[in-house]
Design a protein around this motif. Structure first.
Motif, PDB file in Angstrom:
ATOM      1  N   GLN A 154     -40.041 -27.165 -24.260  1.00  0.00           N
ATOM      2  CA  GLN A 154     -39.345 -26.565 -25.259  1.00  0.00           C
ATOM      3  C   GLN A 154     -39.208 -25.149 -24.501  1.00  0.00           C
ATOM      4  OE1 GLN A 154     -41.930 -26.147 -28.696  1.00  0.00           O
ATOM      5  NE2 GLN A 154     -41.027 -28.116 -29.350  1.00  0.00           N
ATOM      6  N   SER A 155     -39.412 -24.234 -24.763  1.00  0.00           N
ATOM      7  CA  SER A 155     -39.267 -22.961 -23.211  1.00  0.00           C
ATOM      8  C   SER A 155     -38.417 -23.027 -21.932  1.00  0.00           C
ATOM      9  CB  SER A 155     -40.455 -22.414 -23.490  1.00  0.00           C
ATOM     10  OG  SER A 155     -40.920 -22.862 -21.911  1.00  0.00           O
ATOM     11  N   GLY A 156     -38.860 -24.899 -21.818  1.00  0.00           N
ATOM     12  CA  GLY A 156     -36.971 -24.934 -20.667  1.00  0.00           C
ATOM     13  C   GLY A 156     -36.159 -25.364 -20.874  1.00  0.00           C
ATOM     14  N   GLY A 157     -35.934 -26.107 -21.927  1.00  0.00           N
ATOM     15  CA  GLY A 157     -35.107 -26.665 -22.698  1.00  0.00           C
ATOM     16  C   GLY A 157     -33.803 -25.802 -22.693  1.00  0.00           C
ATOM     17  N   ASP A 158     -33.449 -24.487 -22.482  1.00  0.00           N
ATOM     18  CA  ASP A 158     -31.888 -23.980 -21.826  1.00  0.00           C
ATOM     19  C   ASP A 158     -31.525 -24.144 -20.206  1.00  0.00           C
ATOM     20  OD1 ASP A 158     -31.847 -23.078 -24.765  1.00  0.00           O
ATOM     21  OD2 ASP A 158     -32.765 -21.431 -24.314  1.00  0.00           O
ATOM     22  N   ASP A 159     -32.816 -24.231 -20.140  1.00  0.00           N
ATOM     23  CA  ASP A 159     -32.298 -24.685 -17.949  1.00  0.00           C
ATOM     24  C   ASP A 159     -31.379 -25.312 -17.968  1.00  0.00           C
ATOM     25  OD1 ASP A 159     -33.622 -23.063 -16.136  1.00  0.00           O
ATOM     26  OD2 ASP A 159     -34.526 -24.763 -15.030  1.00  0.00           O
ATOM     27  N   ARG A 160     -31.033 -26.485 -17.927  1.00  0.00           N
ATOM     28  CA  ARG A 160     -30.457 -27.342 -17.526  1.00  0.00           C
ATOM     29  C   ARG A 160     -28.755 -26.314 -18.333  1.00  0.00           C
ATOM     30  NH1 ARG A 160     -32.000 -32.900 -20.296  1.00  0.00           N
ATOM     31  NH2 ARG A 160     -33.899 -31.727 -19.993  1.00  0.00           N
ATOM     32  N   ALA A 161     -28.549 -26.331 -19.563  1.00  0.00           N
ATOM     33  CA  ALA A 161     -27.312 -25.332 -19.150  1.00  0.00           C
ATOM     34  C   ALA A 161     -27.256 -24.044 -18.122  1.00  0.00           C
ATOM     35  CB  ALA A 161     -27.529 -25.558 -20.823  1.00  0.00           C
ATOM     36  N   THR A 162     -27.854 -23.253 -18.249  1.00  0.00           N
ATOM     37  CA  THR A 162     -27.814 -22.544 -17.151  1.00  0.00           C
ATOM     38  C   THR A 162     -27.490 -22.728 -15.649  1.00  0.00           C
ATOM     39  OG1 THR A 162     -29.812 -21.144 -18.774  1.00  0.00           O
ATOM     40  CG2 THR A 162     -28.998 -19.941 -16.694  1.00  0.00           C
ATOM     41  N   LYS A 166     -19.161 -12.120  -3.966  1.00  0.00           N
ATOM     42  CA  LYS A 166     -19.609 -13.147  -5.708  1.00  0.00           C
ATOM     43  C   LYS A 166     -21.088 -14.149  -4.874  1.00  0.00           C
ATOM     44  CE  LYS A 166     -15.181 -12.982  -7.666  1.00  0.00           C
ATOM     45  NZ  LYS A 166     -13.638 -12.823  -7.895  1.00  0.00           N
ATOM     46  N   VAL A 167     -20.317 -14.725  -4.098  1.00  0.00           N
ATOM     47  CA  VAL A 167     -21.495 -16.140  -3.367  1.00  0.00           C
ATOM     48  C   VAL A 167     -22.748 -15.190  -3.726  1.00  0.00           C
ATOM     49  CG1 VAL A 167     -22.066 -17.255  -1.553  1.00  0.00           C
ATOM     50  CG2 VAL A 167     -19.523 -17.282  -1.893  1.00  0.00           C
ATOM     51  N   GLU A 168     -23.174 -14.012  -2.735  1.00  0.00           N
ATOM     52  CA  GLU A 168     -24.383 -13.344  -2.605  1.00  0.00           C
ATOM     53  C   GLU A 168     -24.574 -13.083  -4.121  1.00  0.00           C
ATOM     54  OE1 GLU A 168     -23.991  -9.369  -0.234  1.00  0.00           O
ATOM     55  OE2 GLU A 168     -23.763 -10.770   1.574  1.00  0.00           O
ATOM     56  N   GLN A 169     -24.469 -12.433  -5.074  1.00  0.00           N
ATOM     57  CA  GLN A 169     -24.936 -12.476  -6.521  1.00  0.00           C
ATOM     58  C   GLN A 169     -24.305 -13.772  -6.751  1.00  0.00           C
ATOM     59  OE1 GLN A 169     -20.463 -11.233  -8.851  1.00  0.00           O
ATOM     60  NE2 GLN A 169     -21.307  -8.725  -7.805  1.00  0.00           N
ATOM     61  N   GLN A 170     -24.205 -14.543  -7.074  1.00  0.00           N
ATOM     62  CA  GLN A 170     -24.810 -15.785  -7.609  1.00  0.00           C
ATOM     63  C   GLN A 170     -25.810 -16.596  -6.836  1.00  0.00           C
ATOM     64  OE1 GLN A 170     -23.549 -18.311  -9.487  1.00  0.00           O
ATOM     65  NE2 GLN A 170     -21.355 -17.196 -10.290  1.00  0.00           N
ATOM     66  N   ALA A 171     -26.152 -16.118  -5.501  1.00  0.00           N
ATOM     67  CA  ALA A 171     -27.927 -16.532  -5.112  1.00  0.00           C
ATOM     68  C   ALA A 171     -28.820 -15.504  -5.809  1.00  0.00           C
ATOM     69  CB  ALA A 171     -27.157 -15.990  -3.387  1.00  0.00           C
ATOM     70  N   ASP A 172     -28.315 -14.658  -5.566  1.00  0.00           N
ATOM     71  CA  ASP A 172     -29.246 -13.257  -6.524  1.00  0.00           C
ATOM     72  C   ASP A 172     -29.532 -13.964  -8.126  1.00  0.00           C
ATOM     73  OD1 ASP A 172     -28.922 -11.788  -4.151  1.00  0.00           O
ATOM     74  OD2 ASP A 172     -28.101 -10.119  -5.427  1.00  0.00           O
ATOM     75  N   ALA A 173     -29.165 -14.621  -8.236  1.00  0.00           N
ATOM     76  CA  ALA A 173     -28.892 -14.852 -10.295  1.00  0.00           C
ATOM     77  C   ALA A 173     -29.997 -15.805 -10.174  1.00  0.00           C
ATOM     78  CB  ALA A 173     -27.626 -14.975 -10.626  1.00  0.00           C
ATOM     79  N   MET A 174     -29.162 -17.040  -8.507  1.00  0.00           N
ATOM     80  CA  MET A 174     -30.827 -18.233  -8.262  1.00  0.00           C
ATOM     81  C   MET A 174     -31.892 -18.068  -8.286  1.00  0.00           C
ATOM     82  SD  MET A 174     -28.123 -20.172  -6.948  1.00  0.00           S
ATOM     83  CE  MET A 174     -28.550 -22.413  -7.441  1.00  0.00           C
ATOM     84  N   ALA A 175     -32.024 -16.838  -7.402  1.00  0.00           N
ATOM     85  CA  ALA A 175     -33.300 -16.689  -6.712  1.00  0.00           C
ATOM     86  C   ALA A 175     -33.690 -16.137  -8.600  1.00  0.00           C
ATOM     87  CB  ALA A 175     -33.109 -15.233  -5.509  1.00  0.00           C
ATOM     88  N   VAL A 176     -33.949 -14.688  -8.972  1.00  0.00           N
ATOM     89  CA  VAL A 176     -33.775 -14.918 -10.345  1.00  0.00           C
ATOM     90  C   VAL A 176     -35.237 -15.869 -11.547  1.00  0.00           C
ATOM     91  CG1 VAL A 176     -33.698 -13.344 -12.710  1.00  0.00           C
ATOM     92  CG2 VAL A 176     -33.142 -12.627  -9.497  1.00  0.00           C
ATOM     93  N   ARG A 177     -33.715 -16.743 -11.332  1.00  0.00           N
ATOM     94  CA  ARG A 177     -33.757 -17.875 -12.212  1.00  0.00           C
ATOM     95  C   ARG A 177     -34.998 -19.094 -11.283  1.00  0.00           C
ATOM     96  NH1 ARG A 177     -31.879 -22.934 -11.031  1.00  0.00           N
ATOM     97  NH2 ARG A 177     -32.367 -23.926 -12.946  1.00  0.00           N
ATOM     98  N   MET A 178     -35.346 -18.556 -10.013  1.00  0.00           N
ATOM     99  CA  MET A 178     -36.126 -20.001  -9.439  1.00  0.00           C
ATOM    100  C   MET A 178     -37.577 -18.607 -10.450  1.00  0.00           C
ATOM    101  SD  MET A 178     -37.011 -22.533  -7.465  1.00  0.00           S
ATOM    102  CE  MET A 178     -35.851 -23.307  -7.268  1.00  0.00           C
ATOM    103  N   LYS A 179     -37.729 -17.696  -9.959  1.00  0.00           N
ATOM    104  CA  LYS A 179     -39.019 -16.971  -9.957  1.00  0.00           C
ATOM    105  C   LYS A 179     -38.961 -16.923 -11.058  1.00  0.00           C
ATOM    106  CE  LYS A 179     -40.879 -12.159  -9.670  1.00  0.00           C
ATOM    107  NZ  LYS A 179     -40.012 -10.757  -9.150  1.00  0.00           N
ATOM    108  N   ALA A 180     -38.734 -16.876 -12.193  1.00  0.00           N
ATOM    109  CA  ALA A 180     -38.877 -17.171 -13.378  1.00  0.00           C
ATOM    110  C   ALA A 180     -39.550 -18.850 -13.889  1.00  0.00           C
ATOM    111  CB  ALA A 180     -37.734 -17.009 -14.255  1.00  0.00           C
TER     112      ALA A 180
END
Length: 163
Positions: free
Chosen positions: A78-86, A107-121
């Motif tokens: 349930q807590s990981g349900g929003d992950d696909r949309a993100t 812009k690519v670096e910003q996307q990569a940073d956001a993805m790294a934060v998501r992966m860490k979570a």
């Protein structure tokens, strides 16, 4: 009479392959909808939790432990349900950036940073679930689980060596 039998044989000879082809098509369509051919195929979190559901059988869990395991995994799903949309939004954002843009790399670096934060979570969430599952096990079950993990790591290392 002989002509009637021949026509019946011809009809049966055509009917059987038609039924088989229809059955194969139906099975193929059902499997495609179920995800065998790419639909939701890359959602590893769901797969991870499904694999963990098999622990109850492998570790000979009691009914109480199974109930606790199911509750832990249900909460995690349930807590990981929003992950696909993100993930889709991040992918769309990455693909919308044109390499001709002056700020393409930033812009690519910003996307990569956001993805790294998501992966860490995600990794932290997986670790919490694993810790909760580990908390309901007996010492004997923990040892058995450790052996299963070692066996799995050995298989992974063998695959890496083959590459």
């Amino acid at each position: 009479m002989k002509k009637l039998v021949t026509n019946r044989r011809n009809r049966v000879a055509l009917l059987i392959p038609t039924i088989i082809a229809t059955g194969l098509f139906t099975v193929g369509a059902a499997n495609a909808d179920a995800g065998w051919f790419g639909k939701d195929r890359h959602d590893r979190a769901e797969h991870y939790y499904e694999r963990m559901e098999h622990l109850a059988d492998r570790l000979d869990m009691t009914a109480e432990q199974e109930a606790q395991l199911k509750q832990i995994l249900k909460n995690a799903k349930q807590s990981g349900g929003d992950d696909r949309a993100t993930q889709r939004e991040m992918r769309k954002g990455m693909m919308s950036v044109s390499p001709d843009d002056q700020e393409f790399m930033s812009k690519v670096e910003q996307q990569a940073d956001a993805m790294a934060v998501r992966m860490k979570a995600r990794m932290v969430e997986f670790a919490k679930v694993r810790q909760q599952v580990y908390g309901i096990l007996t010492d004997e079950q923990k040892q058995k689980m450790q052996k299963m993990m070692e066996k799995r790591m050995k298989k992974m290392e063998e695959r890496w060596e083959d590459d």
